[in-house]
Design an enzyme around this catalytic site. Sequence first.
Site, PDB file in Angstrom:
ATOM      1  N   GLY A 178       2.895  13.528  12.565  1.00 49.96           N
ATOM      2  CA  GLY A 178       4.094  14.198  12.089  1.00 49.96           C
ATOM      3  C   GLY A 178       4.332  13.888  10.627  1.00 49.96           C
ATOM      4  O   GLY A 178       3.631  13.071  10.027  1.00 49.96           O
ATOM      5  N   SER A 179       5.327  14.546  10.045  1.00 48.01           N
ATOM      6  CA  SER A 179       5.636  14.339   8.636  1.00 48.01           C
ATOM      7  C   SER A 179       7.117  14.570   8.397  1.00 48.01           C
ATOM      8  O   SER A 179       7.839  15.050   9.282  1.00 48.01           O
ATOM      9  CB  SER A 179       4.802  15.281   7.756  1.00 48.01           C
ATOM     10  OG  SER A 179       5.111  16.632   8.049  1.00 48.01           O
ATOM     11  N   GLY A 180       7.583  14.245   7.194  1.00 51.06           N
ATOM     12  CA  GLY A 180       8.960  14.498   6.820  1.00 51.06           C
ATOM     13  C   GLY A 180       9.983  13.665   7.551  1.00 51.06           C
ATOM     14  O   GLY A 180      11.156  14.031   7.614  1.00 51.06           O
ATOM     15  N   SER A 181       9.562  12.532   8.131  1.00 48.05           N
ATOM     16  CA  SER A 181      10.446  11.643   8.901  1.00 48.05           C
ATOM     17  C   SER A 181      10.972  12.291  10.175  1.00 48.05           C
ATOM     18  O   SER A 181      11.915  11.787  10.785  1.00 48.05           O
ATOM     19  CB  SER A 181      11.623  11.142   8.050  1.00 48.05           C
ATOM     20  OG  SER A 181      11.160  10.313   7.015  1.00 48.05           O
ATOM     21  N   GLY A 209      11.518  12.904  13.836  1.00 50.82           N
ATOM     22  CA  GLY A 209      11.349  12.083  15.027  1.00 50.82           C
ATOM     23  C   GLY A 209      11.292  10.599  14.760  1.00 50.82           C
ATOM     24  O   GLY A 209      11.061   9.817  15.695  1.00 50.82           O
ATOM     25  N   ARG A 238      -2.299  13.822   0.853  1.00 51.03           N
ATOM     26  CA  ARG A 238      -1.841  15.072   0.240  1.00 51.03           C
ATOM     27  C   ARG A 238      -0.908  14.719  -0.910  1.00 51.03           C
ATOM     28  O   ARG A 238      -0.548  13.562  -1.115  1.00 51.03           O
ATOM     29  CB  ARG A 238      -1.072  15.906   1.260  1.00 51.03           C
ATOM     30  CG  ARG A 238       0.055  15.113   1.908  1.00 51.03           C
ATOM     31  CD  ARG A 238       1.047  15.945   2.649  1.00 51.03           C
ATOM     32  NE  ARG A 238       1.986  15.146   3.424  1.00 51.03           N
ATOM     33  CZ  ARG A 238       3.031  14.501   2.936  1.00 51.03           C
ATOM     34  NH1 ARG A 238       3.279  14.536   1.631  1.00 51.03           N
ATOM     35  NH2 ARG A 238       3.827  13.790   3.724  1.00 51.03           N
TER      36      ARG A 238
END
Length: 408
Positions: free
Chosen positions: A155-158, A160, A280
């Site tokens: 996942g990404s963007g915090s 969860g 990235r």
Amino acid sequence: MATRALILIEGTRYNGPLYINAARRLGLHPISLSADPARYDYHAPEEIETIRVDTDNLDALIRECARLQATYEIAGITTAEEEVYATVGKLCRHFDLPGPNPESVERCCDKFVQRQLLAEAGVAIPAYRAAANPTEIERFAAKIGLPVILKPAVGSGSSGVRLCRNVDELAEHTTYLLDGEYIWRSSPRILVEQFAQGPTYSAEIMGSEIIGIAAINWGPPPHFVARECIYPALLTDDEYRRIIDASRSCLRALGLGWGPTNIEFKWTKLGPLVIEVNPRLAGGTIPRLVQLAYGVDLITEHIKLVIGDEWDLHRRHSHVAAARKLVADRDGILDRIDGDSLAAAISGVAEVKLYVEPKTPIIRTGDYRDCLGHVVAASPSRAQTETTLHRAVELISWSIAPFSAPLR
């Protein structure tokens, strides 16, 4: 002669337009391939050529790119989104174009595998375990010791990610992740991780060259929403050297070193602890901050690498740049948001951007989606930049009406 095109696979609401504009400055024709072009407000027909395609389907992407080759010279393929970066690497390999190593990206995007490789290489990381059910989560949290962080392994963007300070919070977030509310892109696996305390730093890397290090300030727990970022971070020579050394160790351990990498650290009493390696370019405002602080346009230089041109990471000046996120403080309907024009008029303010408009429903998720906008300021002086940013943010205000209240 065929028009040279840059293929962009998916995008982000902030960096996506920057890639498009940078591509045009380099004389390229940007083409966006997206499963849902409506996700991005820059996909209006007059702005960019957009093609709807299943971006989770490598064969479909290969077919679409092959079709485009009949009209364009495909100069390069890239993305601003982590979820499809490994796919981009596979596309580049298929069409014999410069690109990231997809196997390295896939290993890095699996945070459990990433931690295994870092640990084997002797890189300092938090204690962690991978769990698949509530019993394992409870057992591993007890072994590591509360408080712990629970996060999806992919996942990404915090999204969860939550700090669990006691058994009740642990049970609550476990239920959220495993009982259907959280949307998984892969089979459910949860990292139970030691909560490392200390200031947060973000290292930006292109190839094997460290561009600089930013300081990150978070909003209140239990969530991890970045509130403020300042470039460069105030570090001693020893702190800077140790973060640089740890960054290079991460690149070696994970087989990275082509293109951009973003590494998040916590500075603890034992020194730098690697929290996350992102294979990235950093999201949000960080590329803009690097450009304001050093005169290095990371997005343009990334595209140069993608199309096989020579890049230039030479610093042109040394300023201080900072960004503040405007974060929703409650759920409801955004009644109004204003003051952005006044803030943008302040000398030293480089950018004011609002992500939402009045009458938009606001449902906080404890991640990047809680942000309503941002303000960026820069100057040759740290004190001046911080003062300017504070003045600008104070001019912006909003109100959020409860869902039960009638709209005015």
